[in-house]
Design an enzyme around this catalytic site. Structure first.
Site, PDB file in Angstrom:
ATOM      1  N   TYR A 106       0.842  -1.202   0.000  1.00  0.00           N
ATOM      2  CA  TYR A 106       0.000   0.000   0.000  1.00  0.00           C
ATOM      3  C   TYR A 106       0.875   1.249   0.000  1.00  0.00           C
ATOM      4  O   TYR A 106       0.611   2.222  -0.734  1.00  0.00           O
ATOM      5  CB  TYR A 106      -0.915  -0.021   1.225  1.00  0.00           C
ATOM      6  CG  TYR A 106      -1.817   1.180   1.370  1.00  0.00           C
ATOM      7  CD1 TYR A 106      -3.072   1.216   0.766  1.00  0.00           C
ATOM      8  CD2 TYR A 106      -1.422   2.284   2.119  1.00  0.00           C
ATOM      9  CE1 TYR A 106      -3.902   2.323   0.898  1.00  0.00           C
ATOM     10  CE2 TYR A 106      -2.237   3.388   2.266  1.00  0.00           C
ATOM     11  CZ  TYR A 106      -3.482   3.403   1.650  1.00  0.00           C
ATOM     12  OH  TYR A 106      -4.302   4.499   1.783  1.00  0.00           O
ATOM     13  N   GLU A 107       1.909   1.239   0.848  1.00  0.00           N
ATOM     14  CA  GLU A 107       2.815   2.388   0.911  1.00  0.00           C
ATOM     15  C   GLU A 107       3.551   2.578  -0.411  1.00  0.00           C
ATOM     16  O   GLU A 107       3.706   3.708  -0.900  1.00  0.00           O
ATOM     17  CB  GLU A 107       3.805   2.192   2.065  1.00  0.00           C
ATOM     18  CG  GLU A 107       3.135   2.204   3.432  1.00  0.00           C
ATOM     19  CD  GLU A 107       4.048   1.742   4.548  1.00  0.00           C
ATOM     20  OE1 GLU A 107       3.679   1.910   5.726  1.00  0.00           O
ATOM     21  OE2 GLU A 107       5.134   1.198   4.251  1.00  0.00           O
ATOM     22  N   LEU A 108       4.001   1.484  -1.001  1.00  0.00           N
ATOM     23  CA  LEU A 108       4.681   1.568  -2.295  1.00  0.00           C
ATOM     24  C   LEU A 108       3.743   2.119  -3.360  1.00  0.00           C
ATOM     25  O   LEU A 108       4.139   2.971  -4.171  1.00  0.00           O
ATOM     26  CB  LEU A 108       5.195   0.190  -2.704  1.00  0.00           C
ATOM     27  CG  LEU A 108       5.845   0.105  -4.097  1.00  0.00           C
ATOM     28  CD1 LEU A 108       7.054   1.026  -4.196  1.00  0.00           C
ATOM     29  CD2 LEU A 108       6.245  -1.344  -4.398  1.00  0.00           C
TER      30      LEU A 108
END
Length: 263
Positions: A195-197
């Protein structure tokens, strides 16, 4: 509010920090790296020390590690000059004991400006990682980047009980100038790191080049199998470089990038 910062580097437990003040009384805080980061961000922080009205005052290093000393005038009037020295425990000589008075819990933590930019408006670096890589990579890297003077979004620095995880991560992703991504087998197996990527990649779609990749326990062939586009980026591997070397290079890259102006 301005403050004087002394980076004490790595200190042994039992060493004593001697603080000499000239002028007014001042607040003196001895902080480890995590609490120094919290202090800079204006968050609640733990410290050793307090209000110093006469000097020299002595604060003992409670455990071996990297420490910071802050002298500030928050809630006080006047001006003060300060000097600091560290006395190795084996070289300590008798000195009349003086213990700083703890700061009032009503005193709010300082929110210092950084190069004219409100520190609440941006982070220099967002550290994206899997939980399994905290001990070996993410935590020491976040500490090293903090020691280099960067404002770091790292979950252990930012998240508190009751926080909305998605909202906090989104805020960090949107306000960070760069994203250091610790790619590893665990990273590709977890949802939140992905998700962060995704958030960082979305920002790059606007033309920003903000992802700084770090490979941990991965070969290039393994990265290609997971994501050919990521394999084409210049990365640093923990098998080839130390955390300190990687942190220094990241700090150089961030230092060469202009700080965003206020809207």
């Amino acid at each position: 509010m301005k403050y004087k910062h002394y980076k004490l580097e790595n200190q042994q437990r039992g060493n004593v920090v001697e603080v000499t003040l000239s002028g007014s009384a001042a607040n003196v805080r001895l902080l480890d790296s995590t609490n120094y980061q919290n202090y800079r961000a204006g968050r609640r922080h733990n410290y050793h020390g307090g209000l110093v009205k006469r000097s020299p005052a002595r604060l003992e290093i409670p455990r071996t590690g990297t420490w910071h000393l802050i002298v500030d005038m928050q809630g006080l009037r006047g001006n003060v000059r300060s000097s600091v020295r560290v006395i190795p425990r084996e070289a300590l000589s008798p000195l009349p004991e003086y213990t700083p008075r703890p700061l009032s819990p009503l005193v709010q933590p300082v929110r210092p400006a950084s190069n004219g930019v409100d520190p609440l408006e941006y982070y220099d670096v967002f550290v994206a990682h899997a939980t399994e890589d905290k001990e070996a990579v993410a935590r020491p890297l976040a500490d090293a980047l903090t020691e280099a003077g960067l404002r770091v979004w790292y979950d252990e620095f930012e998240l508190r009980i009751g926080d909305n995880l998605r909202r906090k991560i989104d805020a960090g992703l949107s306000r960070s100038r760069f994203g250091v991504v610790v790619f590893s087998p665990s990273f590709f197996a977890k949802n939140w790191p992905q998700y962060e990527l995704d958030g960082l990649v979305t920002r790059e779609m606007t033309g920003e080049q903000i992802i700084l990749p770090l490979w941990h326990r991965l070969t290039k062939a393994e990265v290609i199998r997971q994501s050919p586009s990521l394999a084409g980026r210049v990365a640093r591997s923990t098998s080839d470089f130390t955390i300190e070397e990687i942190a220094r290079e990241i700090a150089e890259v961030v230092g060469e990038s202009p700080i965003p102006s206020k809207p």
